[in-house]
Design a protein around this motif. Structure first.
Motif, mmCIF file in Angstrom:
data_model
loop_
_atom_site.group_PDB
_atom_site.id
_atom_site.type_symbol
_atom_site.label_atom_id
_atom_site.label_comp_id
_atom_site.label_asym_id
_atom_site.label_seq_id
_atom_site.Cartn_x
_atom_site.Cartn_y
_atom_site.Cartn_z
ATOM 1 N N ALA A 1 -5.406 -1.324 -47.589
ATOM 2 C CA ALA A 1 -4.254 -0.767 -48.311
ATOM 3 C C ALA A 1 -3.159 -1.802 -48.532
ATOM 4 O O ALA A 1 -2.536 -1.841 -49.600
ATOM 5 C CB ALA A 1 -3.693 0.429 -47.530
ATOM 6 N N GLU A 2 -2.934 -2.674 -47.553
ATOM 7 C CA GLU A 2 -1.852 -3.661 -47.651
ATOM 8 C C GLU A 2 -2.327 -4.967 -48.281
ATOM 9 O O GLU A 2 -1.514 -5.774 -48.733
ATOM 10 C CB GLU A 2 -1.280 -3.951 -46.253
ATOM 11 N N ALA B 1 -0.648 -5.678 -39.795
ATOM 12 C CA ALA B 1 -0.136 -5.793 -38.434
ATOM 13 C C ALA B 1 1.295 -5.263 -38.350
ATOM 14 O O ALA B 1 1.667 -4.567 -37.396
ATOM 15 C CB ALA B 1 -0.211 -7.242 -37.962
ATOM 16 N N GLN B 2 2.114 -5.596 -39.364
ATOM 17 C CA GLN B 2 3.488 -5.104 -39.378
ATOM 18 C C GLN B 2 3.542 -3.581 -39.522
ATOM 19 O O GLN B 2 4.349 -2.917 -38.873
ATOM 20 C CB GLN B 2 4.255 -5.772 -40.532
ATOM 21 N N LYS B 3 2.667 -3.046 -40.339
ATOM 22 C CA LYS B 3 2.639 -1.590 -40.540
ATOM 23 C C LYS B 3 2.206 -0.860 -39.274
ATOM 24 O O LYS B 3 2.762 0.199 -38.936
ATOM 25 C CB LYS B 3 1.683 -1.250 -41.686
ATOM 26 N N HIS C 1 -9.741 -8.898 -49.915
ATOM 27 C CA HIS C 1 -10.345 -7.924 -50.816
ATOM 28 C C HIS C 1 -11.555 -7.278 -50.138
ATOM 29 O O HIS C 1 -12.360 -7.973 -49.510
ATOM 30 C CB HIS C 1 -10.813 -8.605 -52.111
ATOM 31 N N PRO C 2 -11.714 -5.957 -50.277
ATOM 32 C CA PRO C 2 -12.900 -5.314 -49.691
ATOM 33 C C PRO C 2 -14.158 -5.646 -50.484
ATOM 34 O O PRO C 2 -14.106 -5.768 -51.721
ATOM 35 C CB PRO C 2 -12.572 -3.825 -49.778
ATOM 36 N N CYS D 1 -11.271 7.022 -44.975
ATOM 37 C CA CYS D 1 -10.036 7.738 -45.309
ATOM 38 C C CYS D 1 -10.236 9.242 -45.142
ATOM 39 O O CYS D 1 -9.369 9.944 -44.604
ATOM 40 C CB CYS D 1 -9.621 7.426 -46.749
ATOM 41 N N GLN D 2 -11.384 9.738 -45.601
ATOM 42 C CA GLN D 2 -11.682 11.163 -45.441
ATOM 43 C C GLN D 2 -11.758 11.551 -43.965
ATOM 44 O O GLN D 2 -11.214 12.572 -43.552
ATOM 45 C CB GLN D 2 -13.002 11.492 -46.146
#
Length: 299
Positions: free
Chosen positions: A15-16, A23-25, A57-58, A70-71
């Motif tokens: 997401a980031e 790490a910050q999140k 990137h994933p 996520c689900q």
């Protein structure tokens, strides 16, 4: 490795778009973020992220894992919120066990008021005179009448239960009013099979045996005994929650000279820690409803 923590960490990185921002999140170190992702990839035996100097990137597998995780994380969050609501909100199904006669005569009104106050509550009331196993039978609260004994259950006293010696006025007019336990033993005792007269009357004369009591009728149901007493068949030693109305109407007369060891109405439940809000509110409601002087003693 905690799979859920690793999953949350990986999703934050995607997401980031950065290990540092993730790490910050999450308020953890970038090194721990990198460690979680590496362990997750090792366990899955699949590369989940492509790392460049500027951004992460994933991979195709990583994107698929991200969408599915996520689900999963949303479902876990929903489950935790639902459990938390059960602890904090007065809702859901409340299973209550109560003694038969007491439940028939005195539980309908407080249960109705409780549900009016908490409309999201559904109540299942089980009336029985046996001691239910709360865990095995899925009972939230068991109401029991007696003297508090050692138990693995937690108990709270809801109301005092007063017992009295009663008979119809015409029975005492015909047989006389006894002045002591010796004289009482010569009248016809309508015996409740679940109690021992010796454990009720105090002080007990040393020379007297329970076998000395005259009795031609016994029952395991207090309502029947009270009706027999009203008919003049003998005297009864029963709680006022069964005899209060008959006393008030003059159908039964109380012998005030006899001292009877009081009992209590107790609410029993399994655990004090993490007690569900519906159980805690119900017990507090009953204690306030019945009070120190319960309604059946207002004759």
């Amino acid at each position: 490795m905690d799979k859920i923590d690793a999953m949350r960490t990986f999703n934050a990185v995607v997401a980031e778009g950065s290990f540092v921002k993730a790490a910050q999140k999450l308020d953890i170190s970038p090194q721990l973020v990198s460690k979680y992702v590496a362990q997750l990839e090792a366990q899955l035996k699949t590369r989940l992220l492509n790392r460049t100097t500027r951004r992460v990137h994933p991979t195709e597998a990583g994107l698929s894992y991200y969408e599915r995780s996520c689900q999963v994380l949303h479902e876990i969050e929903d489950m935790e919120n639902a459990l938390s609501n059960l602890q904090t909100q007065v809702s859901g199904t409340l299973r209550v066990s109560a003694p038969m006669s007491f439940g028939i005569q005195h539980m309908a009104e407080p249960l109705n008021q409780f549900q009016q106050q908490y409309p999201d509550i559904q109540i299942e009331l089980m009336l029985t005179d046996r001691k239910v196993d709360l865990l095995e039978e899925g009972v939230d609260v068991a109401l029991r009448i007696g003297r508090l004994q050692d138990s693995t259950l937690v108990a709270k006293k809801i109301a005092p239960i007063r017992l009295v010696v009663c008979a119809a006025p015409h029975y005492f007019a015909e047989h006389g009013k006894p002045q002591n336990i010796n004289e009482l033993s010569q009248l016809n005792y309508l015996r409740f099979t679940y109690s021992d007269v010796k454990s009720l009357l105090t002080p007990w004369p040393e020379h007297l045996s329970t076998q000395d009591f005259v009795s031609d009728f016994s029952s395991n149901n207090g309502d029947v005994i009270v009706k027999c007493a009203i008919l003049g068949q003998g005297y009864a030693i029963q709680p006022t929650f069964l005899m209060g109305d008959a006393i008030k109407q003059g159908q039964l007369e109380v012998l005030d000279d006899f001292t009877i060891t009081p009992l209590g109405l107790y609410a029993l439940y399994n655990h004090r820690e993490y007690l569900a809000s519906k159980v805690r509110h119900f017990i507090d409601f009953l204690a306030q409803y019945f009070g120190h002087i319960p309604p059946w003693d207002s004759y």
